[in-house]
Design an enzyme around this catalytic site. Sequence first.
Site, short mmCIF file in Angstrom:
data_model
loop_
_atom_site.label_atom_id
_atom_site.label_comp_id
_atom_site.label_asym_id
_atom_site.label_seq_id
_atom_site.Cartn_x
_atom_site.Cartn_y
_atom_site.Cartn_z
N ARG A 199 0.84 -1.20 0.00
CA ARG A 199 0.00 0.00 0.00
C ARG A 199 0.87 1.25 0.00
O ARG A 199 0.58 2.23 -0.68
CB ARG A 199 -0.92 0.00 1.22
CG ARG A 199 -1.72 1.30 1.34
CD ARG A 199 -2.68 1.30 2.51
NE ARG A 199 -3.34 2.59 2.63
CZ ARG A 199 -4.34 2.88 3.47
NH1 ARG A 199 -4.79 1.94 4.26
NH2 ARG A 199 -4.87 4.07 3.51
N CYS A 209 -19.29 -2.38 0.24
CA CYS A 209 -18.31 -1.40 0.74
C CYS A 209 -18.88 -0.69 1.96
O CYS A 209 -20.08 -0.40 2.00
CB CYS A 209 -17.99 -0.39 -0.37
SG CYS A 209 -16.90 0.95 0.15
N ASP A 210 -18.02 -0.37 2.92
CA ASP A 210 -18.50 0.27 4.14
C ASP A 210 -18.52 1.79 4.07
O ASP A 210 -19.08 2.43 4.95
CB ASP A 210 -17.70 -0.20 5.35
CG ASP A 210 -16.25 0.27 5.33
OD1 ASP A 210 -15.79 0.72 4.27
OD2 ASP A 210 -15.58 0.15 6.36
N ARG A 262 -0.65 7.92 3.98
CA ARG A 262 -1.66 7.27 4.83
C ARG A 262 -1.20 5.88 5.28
O ARG A 262 -1.46 5.48 6.42
CB ARG A 262 -2.97 7.18 4.03
CG ARG A 262 -4.12 6.54 4.78
CD ARG A 262 -4.67 7.42 5.87
NE ARG A 262 -5.57 6.66 6.72
CZ ARG A 262 -5.85 6.95 7.98
NH1 ARG A 262 -5.30 7.99 8.54
NH2 ARG A 262 -6.68 6.21 8.67
N ASN A 265 -10.74 -4.54 -0.83
CA ASN A 265 -10.52 -3.45 -1.78
C ASN A 265 -9.52 -3.86 -2.87
O ASN A 265 -8.77 -4.81 -2.67
CB ASN A 265 -10.00 -2.23 -1.04
CG ASN A 265 -11.13 -1.37 -0.51
OD1 ASN A 265 -12.16 -1.23 -1.16
ND2 ASN A 265 -10.94 -0.80 0.67
N HIS A 323 -16.89 3.73 -4.53
CA HIS A 323 -16.08 4.91 -4.22
C HIS A 323 -16.29 6.01 -5.26
O HIS A 323 -15.41 6.85 -5.48
CB HIS A 323 -14.58 4.56 -4.12
CG HIS A 323 -14.25 3.77 -2.89
ND1 HIS A 323 -12.96 3.37 -2.59
CD2 HIS A 323 -15.01 3.33 -1.87
CE1 HIS A 323 -12.96 2.69 -1.45
NE2 HIS A 323 -14.20 2.66 -1.00
N TYR A 379 -14.94 9.85 -1.70
CA TYR A 379 -13.82 9.48 -2.56
C TYR A 379 -13.80 10.26 -3.87
O TYR A 379 -12.77 10.28 -4.55
CB TYR A 379 -13.85 7.97 -2.87
CG TYR A 379 -13.29 7.13 -1.75
CD1 TYR A 379 -11.97 6.70 -1.75
CD2 TYR A 379 -14.09 6.75 -0.69
CE1 TYR A 379 -11.46 5.93 -0.72
CE2 TYR A 379 -13.60 5.97 0.35
CZ TYR A 379 -12.28 5.56 0.33
OH TYR A 379 -11.78 4.81 1.35
#
Length: 437
Positions: A93, A169-170, A280, A147, A200, A260
């Site tokens: 990531r 998706c939350d 992040r 994801n 998103h 998003y």
Amino acid sequence: MKKFSVTIAGGGSTYTPGIVMLLLNNLDKFPLRQLKLYDNDKERQSIVADACEIIVKEMAPEVNFTATTDPEEGFSDIDFVMAHIRVGKYAMREKDEKIPLKYNVVGQETCGPGGIAYGMRSITGVLEILDYMEKYSPEAWMLNYSNPAAIVAEATRRLRPNSKILNICDMPIGIESRMAKAIGLESRKEMDVRYYGLNHFGWWTDIRDKEGNDLKPRIIEYVKEHGYDVGQHSDTSWQHTFQVAKDVQALDSETLPNTYLKYYLYGNQEVAHSDKNHTRANMVMEGREKNIFSECNRIVEAGTSEGTTIKAGDHASYIVDLARAIAYNRHERMLLIVENKGAINNFDETAMVEVPCLVGANGYEPLTQGNIPQFQKGLMEQQAAVEKLVVEAYIEKSYQKLWQALTVSKTVPNAEVAKQILDELMEANKEFWPELH
């Protein structure tokens, strides 16, 4: 009452302890006989699993708990797989975020080049888990919130079209909770919403209470001033995300946006706000990952979960709702990522769209959203093309298709920059991507 057997795929995730707590807190609504953790990283999973075993023994000793890296053990005799895997973990990531930022392009885990790189990794992992489930428990359902959900959903549509998988998706759930709080409601479940988009990448078009009263004007007034910032504790990057929603909302004053969208519509601001050396991913590794793992170790050393700081993962409560809707044929209204097939009249039939669906024992039934305006339609067509090109690139092992996907992305300024980013991402992902030609 029937008791269910559940496997959490991605057992070593920092979110797993919270999901275990959530399941245990909801045994009256969704009773369990067995709970399994499955991960292909034994060492990482054991940190989480050893603590979860103590939590389960203390809260629900009647539930059989196991943790395994063996697919047959992990996926035999189960009713549901709750999947939240991260192929490449946070180390990858970090690269997803930092490589695009070198070129002044949004560095984000699910949007733009980072999301494309993550998608190319995730497809293999999600398909592997789906195949294990169907081999060892062919009647089970996979509730997938791995994801990037949009690319994963398109891949399962193409490569496993008859599988019992629901992609969810939350983020909309989290935003709806903030909307409810902004106007003084106790819960997002007091609202019925209409929403359309891609994962998103969507908009709320109607929000009403259970008596049919229109709540949207009040929410819009709040968002125009505050965004979705309702004073709930969140770190600095999330506070900025919720506040900047007012700028996104200004582009279409009749709807309420998914947060998003800021990455696509205000990408220059995102890059300007980003620390290219500390993204992040670094914050998560230094914060949530460190805190959760140290708390899991503390529980194991103490031999008890008494006084634990681990909380039930309320952000994942929709997963229990989704499982209950299937288990008890509740026909509950939920946002899912599904093949369009007319849910949005004037949009690609094969695109994986995010719309309200009625969920029951036989799966889902999308609720039609009618025609959508040109502004949203244009943006969505561009983004849906990215997602389809990524999956085609994966299937065909095509460098050119992946270059095209990056070039089409609204976050990337031109084909030259797309190629530079792609070449770096390709090198970084040699261990995970198919070999492109």
